[in-house]
Enzyme design. Sequence first.
Site, mmCIF file in Angstrom:
data_model
loop_
_atom_site.group_PDB
_atom_site.id
_atom_site.type_symbol
_atom_site.label_atom_id
_atom_site.label_comp_id
_atom_site.label_asym_id
_atom_site.label_seq_id
_atom_site.Cartn_x
_atom_site.Cartn_y
_atom_site.Cartn_z
ATOM 1 N N THR A 405 0.881 -1.154 0.000
ATOM 2 C CA THR A 405 0.000 0.000 0.000
ATOM 3 C C THR A 405 0.923 1.208 0.000
ATOM 4 O O THR A 405 2.135 1.051 0.058
ATOM 5 C CB THR A 405 -0.883 -0.051 1.281
ATOM 6 O OG1 THR A 405 -1.651 -1.242 1.254
ATOM 7 C CG2 THR A 405 -1.828 1.111 1.408
ATOM 8 N N ASP A 447 -8.740 -9.267 0.436
ATOM 9 C CA ASP A 447 -9.036 -8.606 1.705
ATOM 10 C C ASP A 447 -10.401 -9.005 2.260
ATOM 11 O O ASP A 447 -10.732 -8.664 3.396
ATOM 12 C CB ASP A 447 -8.954 -7.081 1.549
ATOM 13 C CG ASP A 447 -7.554 -6.564 1.833
ATOM 14 O OD1 ASP A 447 -6.676 -7.375 2.159
ATOM 15 O OD2 ASP A 447 -7.339 -5.345 1.726
ATOM 16 N N GLY A 498 1.359 -1.386 4.742
ATOM 17 C CA GLY A 498 1.917 -2.586 5.352
ATOM 18 C C GLY A 498 0.890 -3.537 5.923
ATOM 19 O O GLY A 498 1.101 -4.104 6.995
#
Length: 594
Positions: A405, A447, A498
Site C-alpha cells: 500500500t 481482503d 503494510g
Amino acid sequence: MSLSKVVTLPLSLVLFGACVGAGAPRATPTASASAESAGEPARESARFPDGWRLPAGASSTFASQAMAVSNSSHASAAAAEIMKAGGNAVDAAVALGFALAVTWPEAGNIGGGGYSIVHMADGRSAAIDYREVAPLAATRNMYVDANGKVTDRSIEGHLASGVPGAVAGLNMLLEKYGTMPLSRVMQPAITLAREGFVIDTALAGSMSRAATMVSRNSSVTPYFPNGKALPAGARLVQPDLARTLQAIADNGAKAFYEGWVADSLVAEQKRGGGVITRADLKAYTPVSRNAIASTYRGYRLLAMPPSSSGGVTMTEALNILEQYSTVPAYGSTRWFHLVGSAFQRAFIDRNSKLGDPAFVKVPMEQLTSKAYAKSLAATIADTRVTSTKALEPLMQQPVREPEHTTHYSVVDAKGNAVSTTTTLNNSWGSGVFVRGAGFMLNDEMDDFAVQPGTANMYGLVQGEANAIQPGKRMLSAMSPTIVLDKSGQVLLVVGAAGGPTIITGTTQVILNVIDHHMSLADAMRAPRVHHQALPDSLTYEDGGIRPAVLDSLTKMGYAMRKLRVLVNINAIMRVKGGWEGMPEPRRSGGAVGY
C-alpha cells in the site's frame, strides 16, 4: 514541475531509509528547544536500544508554509507545485495521488482504491471512502476449490481484482473540497507519464522483485521491456498511461468508468478470466462518510470509519491505553506488554465484528466507547500474557502474510490537511497490466474473508461480516489519520502502508508524539512492535528491543517474532514556525515543502 528533482538513491539509503526534501533539513529539536503550538509540550530526546540502526536525533525536512510527504519525491513535488500555484491541500493531495500512479506503480494507482481523511481550516472534516467493491458476478466461495481449500486466485491474476475506486474517489475529494479544476491538478502526473522520469534504486528494486509475478500475468508492460526490469538510472516513459490520464483530465472520472479506458479494462478482464464488466464500472460510487472523531489524552483524532478497520481498531487500542493514567517508559517491558495487549484485544474485535456498513451492522458505539475499553483493559494481567485463544476461543491459526500500500500526507499554509492511504493490496497488485490504458489492477478481493475462519495473505483470520458479496467493499486496515492538538490546530497528519501493521504503526507514531514527546523524526525512527491477535505473537524489529526486555517478555509468556522492518509510514507534524515532514526512514520517499 519547478519543484521536482530527479533523485537516485544509493542502495544503502534504500535499505536503511532516506529522506529527500525540497524544504530545509534541520536538526530535530530536543528538550525545551521549541514547542509545536500553543500549550504543546516541548519535544524530548528519545532513547533507543544500543545498536538500533536508526539512532535518535536525526533531522527532518522543515517548511514554513506547506508540506507534502509520500513514498515518491516526484509525487511530493507535484503536490508542492500545485500549492505554490495557489491550490489548497486538497488540490495538492489529488495531484499527488495521480502522480503516484505514474511514479510509484507498485502501490500508487488508478487501478485500485483508498481512503482520505480531510480537515479544513474552517473546521469541516470528512472521510472519503473509495475502496474497491466486489464485482456483481462475485460469489462467496469463488476462491475455494472443489476440495474446500482456498486457492491463490484471490492474490494473483485477473480474478483477484475488485472494481477500482481511485479515480472516482479523487474526483469526489476535489469536487467537495478543492479549488482547482481536475485538468490543472492532473498536469504534473500527465507530464511525468508523457516525458518520463529517472528511476531510483527503490523503484528499480521493486520492479526487480516483481518481474516474475507481473510477467507471468502480463506479457507486455513498460516496466519490464524484454521481460527484464528497468535498472536504476533508466528513464520510465508511459505513453499509454499519459493518454489515460489526459482523458480523465479532459472528461472527468466518467472517462475512466464509461469511455475507452473502461473498454480496455473490461477487455483485459475477459482475456484472463476476470469478471469485472462495464456495468460494474458504471455503477461504482465513492462514499463520503463522517470521520471517527475520538480523543486521546485531550487530543482529537480524525480517523477512517468502516469499510476501513483502521480508525475503529486504532481508537479501541488508544482507548485501552488511556485507562492507564501514566504510560510506562518507552521501550520498557511494561510498555511492550501494555501496547501489545491493547493491539491484541482491538484486533480480535477487528477480525470478527467489522465489515462494509452497507452490508453488516457494525457496533461502532461499543467499539469506540471508553467504557468498553475500560472493561478490556481490566483483562490485561500485570505480569503475564493472555493468549488469544483465551480471549477469543473461536479464532483459528493463520498461515500467510505479505504487504503493500502507500500513504501520503499534505498540509497547506492555511492549515488545511489531507491524509490519504491508497493501495493495490499486494505489491504490484494482481500482476495484471491493462494493455492500452497503462496501469496495474489490484488484488483486493483477498481482503475479504475468502473463506471465513481461515487466513488471508496478511495472516488475518476474519469472520462472516467480511465474507464476499457482490457490490460489497472489502475490509481494509488502511488508517489515514489527522491529529488535532488541544487548541484545535492540526498537529499530525499520518498514515502507513503494510497490511495490518498499518494500524499498529500509525498508532505508535501518535503515541510517540503524545505520550513520549518525541520529535517527528524520532517518532518515525523509533523501533516498532505489532500484535494482530493471530498469529498469537508479539512481532518486533530486529535490534529494537533491549536483551533484558526481550528476556522478560519471553518469561511473561510472549511468543516473540522478529522481523527486519515493520510498516511504511509518511507523516507531517506542526512545529514552531511551520511544518516538519518525514517519509519512512526504513524505505525511500520525499518530503517537499516551501
